[in-house]
Design an enzyme around this catalytic site. Structure first.
Site, PDB file in Angstrom:
ATOM      1  N   LYS A 108      57.109  62.045   3.419  1.00  0.00           N
ATOM      2  CA  LYS A 108      57.329  63.454   3.094  1.00  0.00           C
ATOM      3  C   LYS A 108      58.190  64.085   4.190  1.00  0.00           C
ATOM      4  CE  LYS A 108      55.276  67.380   3.837  1.00  0.00           C
ATOM      5  NZ  LYS A 108      56.448  68.279   3.829  1.00  0.00           N
ATOM      6  N   THR A 138      49.603  71.410  13.923  1.00  0.00           N
ATOM      7  CA  THR A 138      49.533  70.600  12.701  1.00  0.00           C
ATOM      8  C   THR A 138      48.977  69.216  13.037  1.00  0.00           C
ATOM      9  OG1 THR A 138      51.551  71.733  12.048  1.00  0.00           O
ATOM     10  CG2 THR A 138      50.839  69.948  10.634  1.00  0.00           C
ATOM     11  N   GLU A 167      53.522  62.443  17.178  1.00  0.00           N
ATOM     12  CA  GLU A 167      54.562  62.849  18.138  1.00  0.00           C
ATOM     13  C   GLU A 167      54.673  64.361  18.004  1.00  0.00           C
ATOM     14  OE1 GLU A 167      57.202  64.033  20.120  1.00  0.00           O
ATOM     15  OE2 GLU A 167      58.656  63.378  18.627  1.00  0.00           O
ATOM     16  N   CYS A 195      62.375  68.265  20.529  1.00  0.00           N
ATOM     17  CA  CYS A 195      61.114  68.241  21.281  1.00  0.00           C
ATOM     18  C   CYS A 195      61.348  67.810  22.723  1.00  0.00           C
ATOM     19  CB  CYS A 195      60.100  67.335  20.592  1.00  0.00           C
ATOM     20  SG  CYS A 195      60.739  65.703  20.245  1.00  0.00           S
ATOM     21  N   GLU A 234      55.191  76.180  23.787  1.00  0.00           N
ATOM     22  CA  GLU A 234      56.444  75.645  23.235  1.00  0.00           C
ATOM     23  C   GLU A 234      57.142  76.729  22.408  1.00  0.00           C
ATOM     24  OE1 GLU A 234      56.364  72.694  20.039  1.00  0.00           O
ATOM     25  OE2 GLU A 234      57.923  71.583  21.102  1.00  0.00           O
TER      26      GLU A 234
END
Ligand code: TXE
Length: 485
Positions: A175, A232, A250, A284, A386
């Site tokens: 997905k 998440t 990750e 990231c 972040e």
């Protein structure tokens, strides 16, 4: 222009979602809807898992070399379609077309080629107990796996997960992010063209809660490889753990960039501009906290701000553009909220700080000026959370111990960069940094054989090279007595 309608790739066919419902796909550089994405749900996921389960026995039984050849064929087709894919990626994500051409799409081809050629070389261990027994380890494909990827490097990260899974003989239900589904859809057609057997790879489009959640919960999915936000990731882990699924996560980063007075200043500034603002700061691995040793702080700052002036924000299709649009309106507002927070926390704005306007077709796009703050404490929220946008902070330091403390102070531990000519210090600090990846006098230099992933809340497990191949397999030990019982 007709709407660009994306379809699911299910059991070798391009099909509509079971619900018949679609979500709008927005071009971030214009703010306009330009296509439709299947709003898939549990029914589509179940059909994809069933197709993958049916394809699994034949796929895992194929010699690794044959599987590898198919992956290499997909890599060749990505290369052959580079321009079309780069344009789709740029339009869907807002990133400069020039960047998609040299980074995203070539890397997607490399991912398939790397794991395609690695498959036949994937060997396992044997352990001899002298005179007593011989143990050998067989690594079986884990089965049908789920791959869930984010919007910042869409095809790059999507293929980084799919290729190793297919290489070891797993079948995949994948997905992509609902924010950037276009290149995953184009990949479906290339897989059909390459002759990938039906059901081996299935690509289902939809939202996280509506489609991703069903994938994580499905009992037929034995392992999940996920890249995305830490919140998440935490939710996924809570869902998958009671089901005893293998998980590779990750997640986010808040990466420190340590600049020592003895560094090659020109190289440090040049690369720090890139590590701060490449892909609109939405990688990231971007270094969002710049710590500069006090003797060169002012000099670094002056040169950094001077070069920042060349960081042209503009239409992603324009060759002069260095910084395109942020990926979505919601993300733009998130980053703007962090800029407000940085002001509230007492930061001094050195550059940027506002939504950028790009005239013409991009007048309603989600653009943001590259933004630099100084004067913020290392432990304030701006320096701890972040932001994932073109926003960085500059902080001076006096000692190695001090900068190490500040660098390691966040909940994250993905990557770090050190700029110094002192070899001993480079090695000493690398060991002491709580980061899964450390770069010395470089940034984003990647060798696909190396382990990739983060410590602390930046993730669980490692991708890349053998680590990825091992993740998608289940080790079985066979012990044979040498004495006959
Ligand atoms: O990512 P999400 P979002 C960070 C960055 C960003 C924040 C949130 O700070 O601002 O995360 O971004 C799918 N079950 N990164 O909200 O939601 C989702 O559909 C299963 C860092 O866009 O984590 C998408 O395919 N799947 C980062 C994928 O998860 C679910 C890259 C990632 O989306 C799901 C992106 C669920 N319940 C954002 N909910 C990095 N590390 O590179 C969502 N998804």
């Amino acid at each position: 222009m007709p709407m660009f309608r994306i379809q699911n790739y299910l059991n070798g066919q391009l099909v509509a979602p079971a619900s018949g419902q679609y979500l709008p796909n927005i071009e971030p550089a214009t703010g306009q809807v330009y296509g439709e994405i299947p709003d898939s749900g549990p029914v589509d996921v179940a059909a994809a898992v069933a197709a993958a389960e049916a394809a699994l026995p034949a796929w895992r039984a194929r010699p690794a070399e044959e599987r590898g050849r198919l992956l290499e064929k997909i890599a060749d087709l990505i290369d052959a379609n580079l321009e079309r894919l780069a344009q789709a990626e740029s339009r869907d994500n807002g990133k400069p077309l020039a960047l998609a051409r040299v980074m995203d799409i070539p890397r997607a081809a490399s991912n398939f080629r790397f794991f395609g050629t690695a498959a036949p070389h994937f060997a396992t261990e044997a352990h001899v107990q002298e005179g007593l027994a011989l143990n050998y380890t067989v690594r079986h494909p884990v089965g049908v796996v789920g791959c869930i990827s984010p919007w910042n490097l869409p095809l790059y990260l999507f293929t980084w997960k799919i290729a190793p899974a297919l290489a070891v003989g797993c079948c995949v239900v994948a997905k992509p992010s609902e924010i950037t589904p276009a290149t995953a859809f184009l990949l479906s057609a290339l897989c059909i063209e390459a002759g990938l057997p039906a059901g081996v790879l299935n690509i289902i489009h939809g939202t996280g809660p509506g489609c991703g959640q069903a994938l994580v919960e499905h009992p037929g999915i034995k392992a999940i490889s996920f890249t995305g936000g830490t919140a998440t990731g935490r939710h996924l882990a809570a869902t998958a753990a009671p089901l005893f699924k293998k998980l590779s996560l990750e997640l986010g980063g808040k990466n420190p960039n340590l600049v020592f007075a003895d560094c090659d200043l020109a190289a440090a500034v040049r690369t720090s501009i890139r590590s701060s603002f490449a892909n609109q700061g939405q990688i990231c691995l971007c270094g969002s906290r710049l710590f500069v040793e006090r003797p060169i702080y002012e000099q670094f700052k002056t040169e950094f701000l001077r070069q920042l002036a060349d960081q042209t924000v503009g239409d992603p299709l324009d060759a002069a553009t260095k910084q395109g649009a942020l990926a979505s309106e919601a993300h733009l507002h998130k980053v703007l909220a962090y800029i407000k927070l940085a002001h509230d926390e007492g930061g001094t704005l050195l550059a940027g700080g506002h939504r950028a306007t790009v005239p013409g077709r991009c007048a309603d796009g989600y653009f943001l000026e590259p933004t630099v703050f100084e004067g913020l404490p290392y432990d304030c929220r701006t320096n701890q959370e972040e932001i994932f946008g073109p926003v960085v902070t500059l902080t001076p330091f006096d000692t190695e111990a001090e900068v190490l403390h500040m660098a390691n102070s966040t909940e994250y531990g993905l990557s770090a960069t050190i700029w110094t000519q002192n070899l001993t210090r480079a090695h000493r600090l690398s060991q002491a940094l709580h980061s899964g990846v450390v770069w010395v006098n470089t940034w984003l230099h990647r060798d696909l054989r190396t382990p990739f992933g983060g410590m602390k809340n930046s993730g669980v497990g490692r991708e890349g090279g053998l680590e990825a191949l091992r993740f998608f397999t289940e080790a079985q030990n066979v012990c044979i007595s040498l004495t006959g019982g």
